[in-house]
Design a protein around this motif. Structure first.
Motif, PDB file in Angstrom:
ATOM      1  N   GLU A 106      31.561  14.182   8.993  1.00 55.32           N
ATOM      2  CA  GLU A 106      30.213  13.611   8.892  1.00 55.32           C
ATOM      3  C   GLU A 106      29.546  13.379  10.235  1.00 55.32           C
ATOM      4  O   GLU A 106      28.346  13.096  10.277  1.00 55.32           O
ATOM      5  N   ARG A 107      30.295  13.484  11.338  1.00 56.02           N
ATOM      6  CA  ARG A 107      29.669  13.309  12.646  1.00 56.02           C
ATOM      7  C   ARG A 107      29.075  14.626  13.164  1.00 56.02           C
ATOM      8  O   ARG A 107      27.872  14.736  13.338  1.00 56.02           O
ATOM      9  N   TRP A 108      29.928  15.623  13.427  1.00 58.79           N
ATOM     10  CA  TRP A 108      29.472  16.875  14.049  1.00 58.79           C
ATOM     11  C   TRP A 108      29.518  18.054  13.083  1.00 58.79           C
ATOM     12  O   TRP A 108      29.385  19.195  13.504  1.00 58.79           O
ATOM     13  N   ASN A 109      29.715  17.764  11.791  1.00 58.61           N
ATOM     14  CA  ASN A 109      29.730  18.799  10.745  1.00 58.61           C
ATOM     15  C   ASN A 109      30.782  19.874  11.028  1.00 58.61           C
ATOM     16  O   ASN A 109      30.645  21.019  10.579  1.00 58.61           O
ATOM     17  N   ASP A 110      31.824  19.522  11.786  1.00 56.23           N
ATOM     18  CA  ASP A 110      32.901  20.464  12.146  1.00 56.23           C
ATOM     19  C   ASP A 110      32.356  21.738  12.792  1.00 56.23           C
ATOM     20  O   ASP A 110      32.928  22.819  12.649  1.00 56.23           O
ATOM     21  N   THR A 111      31.247  21.609  13.527  1.00 59.41           N
ATOM     22  CA  THR A 111      30.569  22.768  14.123  1.00 59.41           C
ATOM     23  C   THR A 111      30.328  22.516  15.604  1.00 59.41           C
ATOM     24  O   THR A 111      29.662  21.545  15.978  1.00 59.41           O
ATOM     25  N   ALA A 112      30.855  23.384  16.450  1.00 58.77           N
ATOM     26  CA  ALA A 112      30.705  23.221  17.894  1.00 58.77           C
ATOM     27  C   ALA A 112      29.266  23.511  18.322  1.00 58.77           C
ATOM     28  O   ALA A 112      28.577  24.341  17.716  1.00 58.77           O
ATOM     29  N   PRO A 113      28.792  22.860  19.372  1.00 64.05           N
ATOM     30  CA  PRO A 113      27.454  23.166  19.901  1.00 64.05           C
ATOM     31  C   PRO A 113      27.358  24.612  20.377  1.00 64.05           C
ATOM     32  O   PRO A 113      28.363  25.227  20.755  1.00 64.05           O
ATOM     33  N   THR A 114      26.142  25.133  20.365  1.00 59.57           N
ATOM     34  CA  THR A 114      25.864  26.465  20.891  1.00 59.57           C
ATOM     35  C   THR A 114      24.970  26.333  22.123  1.00 59.57           C
ATOM     36  O   THR A 114      24.626  25.220  22.532  1.00 59.57           O
ATOM     37  N   ALA A 115      24.579  27.446  22.687  1.00 66.07           N
ATOM     38  CA  ALA A 115      23.687  27.429  23.845  1.00 66.07           C
ATOM     39  C   ALA A 115      22.295  26.921  23.491  1.00 66.07           C
ATOM     40  O   ALA A 115      21.501  26.625  24.388  1.00 66.07           O
ATOM     41  N   ASP A 116      21.998  26.784  22.200  1.00 63.69           N
ATOM     42  CA  ASP A 116      20.671  26.332  21.775  1.00 63.69           C
ATOM     43  C   ASP A 116      20.669  24.963  21.096  1.00 63.69           C
ATOM     44  O   ASP A 116      19.735  24.177  21.291  1.00 63.69           O
ATOM     45  N   VAL A 117      21.692  24.690  20.276  1.00 66.17           N
ATOM     46  CA  VAL A 117      21.659  23.488  19.432  1.00 66.17           C
ATOM     47  C   VAL A 117      23.024  22.814  19.370  1.00 66.17           C
ATOM     48  O   VAL A 117      24.054  23.418  19.665  1.00 66.17           O
ATOM     49  N   PHE A 118      23.024  21.540  18.959  1.00 65.68           N
ATOM     50  CA  PHE A 118      24.246  20.888  18.498  1.00 65.68           C
ATOM     51  C   PHE A 118      24.049  20.480  17.041  1.00 65.68           C
ATOM     52  O   PHE A 118      22.915  20.314  16.575  1.00 65.68           O
ATOM     53  N   SER A 119      25.151  20.365  16.315  1.00 63.73           N
ATOM     54  CA  SER A 119      25.110  20.101  14.878  1.00 63.73           C
ATOM     55  C   SER A 119      25.527  18.670  14.573  1.00 63.73           C
ATOM     56  O   SER A 119      26.343  18.080  15.286  1.00 63.73           O
ATOM     57  N   VAL A 120      24.980  18.133  13.491  1.00 71.57           N
ATOM     58  CA  VAL A 120      25.346  16.798  13.032  1.00 71.57           C
ATOM     59  C   VAL A 120      25.596  16.828  11.533  1.00 71.57           C
ATOM     60  O   VAL A 120      25.082  17.685  10.812  1.00 71.57           O
ATOM     61  N   GLY A 121      26.410  15.877  11.078  1.00 66.44           N
ATOM     62  CA  GLY A 121      26.614  15.695   9.656  1.00 66.44           C
ATOM     63  C   GLY A 121      25.557  14.772   9.086  1.00 66.44           C
ATOM     64  O   GLY A 121      24.434  14.699   9.596  1.00 66.44           O
ATOM     65  N   ASP A 122      25.937  14.029   8.045  1.00 65.77           N
ATOM     66  CA  ASP A 122      24.954  13.141   7.407  1.00 65.77           C
ATOM     67  C   ASP A 122      25.315  11.674   7.560  1.00 65.77           C
ATOM     68  O   ASP A 122      24.829  10.817   6.827  1.00 65.77           O
ATOM     69  N   ARG A 123      26.160  11.367   8.529  1.00 61.89           N
ATOM     70  CA  ARG A 123      26.541   9.986   8.793  1.00 61.89           C
ATOM     71  C   ARG A 123      25.388   9.229   9.449  1.00 61.89           C
ATOM     72  O   ARG A 123      24.649   9.784  10.273  1.00 61.89           O
ATOM     73  N   GLY A 124      25.230   7.960   9.121  1.00 57.22           N
ATOM     74  CA  GLY A 124      24.129   7.167   9.654  1.00 57.22           C
ATOM     75  C   GLY A 124      24.133   7.035  11.156  1.00 57.22           C
ATOM     76  O   GLY A 124      23.074   6.860  11.769  1.00 57.22           O
ATOM     77  N   GLU A 125      25.313   7.114  11.780  1.00 61.54           N
ATOM     78  CA  GLU A 125      25.383   7.001  13.228  1.00 61.54           C
ATOM     79  C   GLU A 125      24.726   8.163  13.954  1.00 61.54           C
ATOM     80  O   GLU A 125      24.359   8.033  15.128  1.00 61.54           O
ATOM     81  N   VAL A 126      24.571   9.317  13.281  1.00 60.01           N
ATOM     82  CA  VAL A 126      24.006  10.498  13.943  1.00 60.01           C
ATOM     83  C   VAL A 126      22.837  11.141  13.200  1.00 60.01           C
ATOM     84  O   VAL A 126      22.044  11.857  13.806  1.00 60.01           O
ATOM     85  N   ASN A 127      22.708  10.883  11.881  1.00 59.82           N
ATOM     86  CA  ASN A 127      21.686  11.622  11.129  1.00 59.82           C
ATOM     87  C   ASN A 127      21.336  10.955   9.804  1.00 59.82           C
ATOM     88  O   ASN A 127      21.398  11.585   8.743  1.00 59.82           O
TER      89      ASN A 127
END
Length: 231
Positions: A93-114
């Protein structure tokens, strides 16, 4: 670059992104949409190795959530918190198990991030040769001859966190204490004044050397995350 402007690279447009591509650092503000897998443009030219996100408009979410590219073999599945001494935790729920790219970073649906309609600030860094370094190392438990970490520059500032145990985020710099062995410690997770406990590190011309076996930075077999900046 001043107050910044909206970045539209991700599924969430930032309110404002201010980025210094040369120094590998950006600051963005954004409003969450509560959707797992949302992406946010960071404005850099290289994938961030460290991302810190903080909720801004409610005391209900007080944690500073941290992604660090050297945090375990699958860092995007993990998170660690700048405001606590806790070790790393697994949570999609924090980083959606997805590493950042050269353009974006990913977030889950946790209140602390999204959280939906909630507002956030994000700080992003990547290493820059001769200027900054984000990485990790393993302590060896030797109080006299512990780990040397190569940064490739004269190190002026380093913040270290044990990811494998409950330990503080410890800051050492060469301005408050301009000689080795440097044991003048600040804690990013604490409001306490600096401490001097006789356990320090050496800030060197090409990196830094751990000079004690304390849990902050030198326990045998423990994993430590760091971000360092040049003089």
């Amino acid at each position: 670059n001043g107050s910044g402007s909206s970045n539209e690279d991700g599924s969430i447009n930032t309110t404002a992104t201010s980025a210094n591509v040369d120094s590998g650092f950006s600051i963005s503000t954004y409003t969450g949409n509560g959707t797992a897998g949302a992406t946010i443009g960071h404005g850099l030219s290289v994938a961030p190795e460290m991302v810190i996100v903080k909720h801004r408009n409610s005391a209900s979410y007080s944690d500073w959530t941290v992604y660090q590219a050297s945090n375990t073999a699958a860092p995007a599945t993990e998170f660690i918190q700048l405001n606590t001494t806790d070790g790393t935790s697994d949570d999609v729920e924090r980083w959606n198990d997805t590493a950042p790219t050269a353009d974006v970073f990913s977030v889950g649906d946790r209140g602390e991030v999204n959280g939906n309609t909630e507002t956030y600030i994000a700080y992003c860094w990547h290493s820059v040769d001769g200027y900054s370094k984000v990485g990790s190392y393993e302590g060896n438990g030797d109080a006299d001859d512990n780990t040397f970490i190569y940064t490739g520059f004269r190190t002026a500032y380093v913040m270290i966190k044990c990811s494998s145990a409950v330990e503080p985020w410890t800051i050492i710099d060469g301005t408050r204490h301009p000689y080795n062995e440097n044991d003048t410690q600040l804690r990013a997770n604490s409001s306490n004044a600096e401490t001097n406990d006789g356990n320090g590190i050496d800030l060197l011309s090409n990196g830094f050397k751990i000079k004690s076996a304390i849990g902050n930075w030198g326990s045998s077999g423990a994993t430590y995350l760091y971000i360092a900046f040049a003089e």
